[in-house]
Design a protein around this motif. Structure first.
Motif: not given
Length: 395
Positions: A262-263, A267-268, A274-275, A314-316
């Motif tokens: 969902l992230a 994020s988009g 915010v994430v 972590v992905p961000q």
């Protein structure tokens, strides 16, 4: 180009699943390999440090090679290396051989990890919208596939060498076949300086990259602590039955995977800040609930919130590192991933050391502090506007 981009996204998923599967196949075989080599749990723990050390070195090498040679070259080669070295722990008969095997497998794993993340940044840039978190979710899918395949091999009666050998052969084939769909790499390495021009001085690493790396260390330390201590928390602190205690990690891992799926949408729509900020805040609340609750159901809820909150963080960080400088995307990702990986390895040890000073559940308040730090520092993910380049004076 549109079709090529969709194919590139699909094969990036393939490499993430492949990496998760290869690592998971080793994890499933750990008890059998430990018994075969004849080592204690303590000795195995030391060998797992070698696995981590190899991965850390592989990340640094893989990042630099990705920038110099391009991810289209490095990703499949790293996939072949990681797959081929998977069989080595299964063949080991002596402790020294197992240590060497894990060092090599860790190197291959780290090289694949960074190069596929660097390619994921390439894909994300081409899509012009966030897609990184979904890639990380598919890594977890690989772990599930490994658990199912490993269990089936054990039921059939295969030994570790046969199981890991088949997985290695399949992995090599997948790594080579999927390579055709990778995006062509732009020439990012600096061109050789002309004879009449001096080489430009080496640029220092931006402080922003180091801040991203420190945040990755804190967040991944939290992930490592959850991996190793969530089940023991319910069992030893709340006296939960073993089957119920296992749900602590199960709920954490499930919400982690769902959150990563969902992230990207979040994020988009709202941005990566915010994430990270609200995700870390939710994780801080979750781990605090788990740490202080005297009830099993509330503790399980806390672990679920912890996984959901951490899922997109972590992905961000990886994405921001990769986008910071297209010419050094692989190197910057390797810095952030490398320090984060140290946190992942250190998490269980830090919590274990702190249990000599306080109760296990109270040590989790340190994780709350780390998450709160990420909340405060989340602004680092705001895009930095590009500075206009000054034109060179005519000669």
């Amino acid at each position: 180009m549109e079709r090529a981009l969709r194919v590139a996204r699909a094969v990036t998923v393939v490499y993430f699943v492949l990496n998760g599967t290869l690592l998971g196949m080793w994890v499933v075989q750990i008890p059998a390999v430990e018994e075969r080599v004849g080592i204690s749990h303590a000795t195995l723990g030391g060998f797992l440090v070698l696995l981590g050390a190899g991965a850390f070195v592989g990340m640094q090498v893989g990042g630099r090679l990705s920038d110099r040679l391009g991810t289209r070259t490095v990703v499949p080669l790293a996939g072949v290396l990681c797959s081929a070295t998977l069989v080595l722990p299964g063949l080991a008969q002596e402790p020294w051989a197992l240590g060497a095997a894990l060092l090599l497998f860790g190197f291959g794993n780290g090289t694949l990890d960074v190069s596929m993340n660097a390619h994921a940044v390439q894909v994300e840039k081409a899509y012009e919208r966030p897609v990184m978190s979904a890639f990380h979710a598919t890594f977890s899918v690989g772990g599930v596939l490994a658990a199912l395949a490993g269990a089936a091999a054990i039921d059939i009666g295969w030994d570790p060498a046969a199981t890991l050998g088949v997985a290695a052969a399949v992995g090599v084939a997948i790594a080579l076949v999927a390579a055709r769909g990778l995006l062509p790499s732009a020439a990012t390495a600096p061109a050789a300086a002309a004879p009449d021009r001096p080489r430009p001085p080496k640029q220092p690493v931006p402080g922003r990259i180091w801040l991203l790396a420190v945040l990755a260390l804190l967040i991944m330390l939290c992930e490592g602590a959850a991996n190793d201590w969530s089940v023991l928390h319910l069992k030893t602190v709340l006296d939960a039955p073993e089957s119920t205690a296992a749900l602590a990690y199960g709920t954490y891992a499930t919400t982690m995977t769902i959150g990563r799926l969902l992230a990207d949408r979040i994020s988009g729509r709202f941005g990566p800040v915010v994430v990270l900020r609200y995700g870390a805040a939710l994780a801080a609340i979750g781990i605090t609930v788990a740490a202080l609750s005297p009830w099993i159901s509330a503790a399980l809820t806390g672990w679920a919130l912890f996984g959901l909150g951490l899922s997109g963080c972590v992905p961000q960080l990886f994405s921001a590192a990769g986008h910071a400088d297209p010419a050094a995307a692989g190197t910057n990702v390797s810095r952030v991933a490398g320090l984060g990986y140290i946190g992942m390895l250190a998490g269980p040890a830090v919590i274990g050391w702190m249990t000599h000073l306080m109760a296990l559940n109270h040590t989790f308040l340190l994780l709350s502090l780390f998450c709160a730090t990420a909340v405060v520092a989340a602004g680092v993910l705001r895009p930095v506007p590009e500075r206009p380049r000054t034109a060179e004076p005519a000669s």
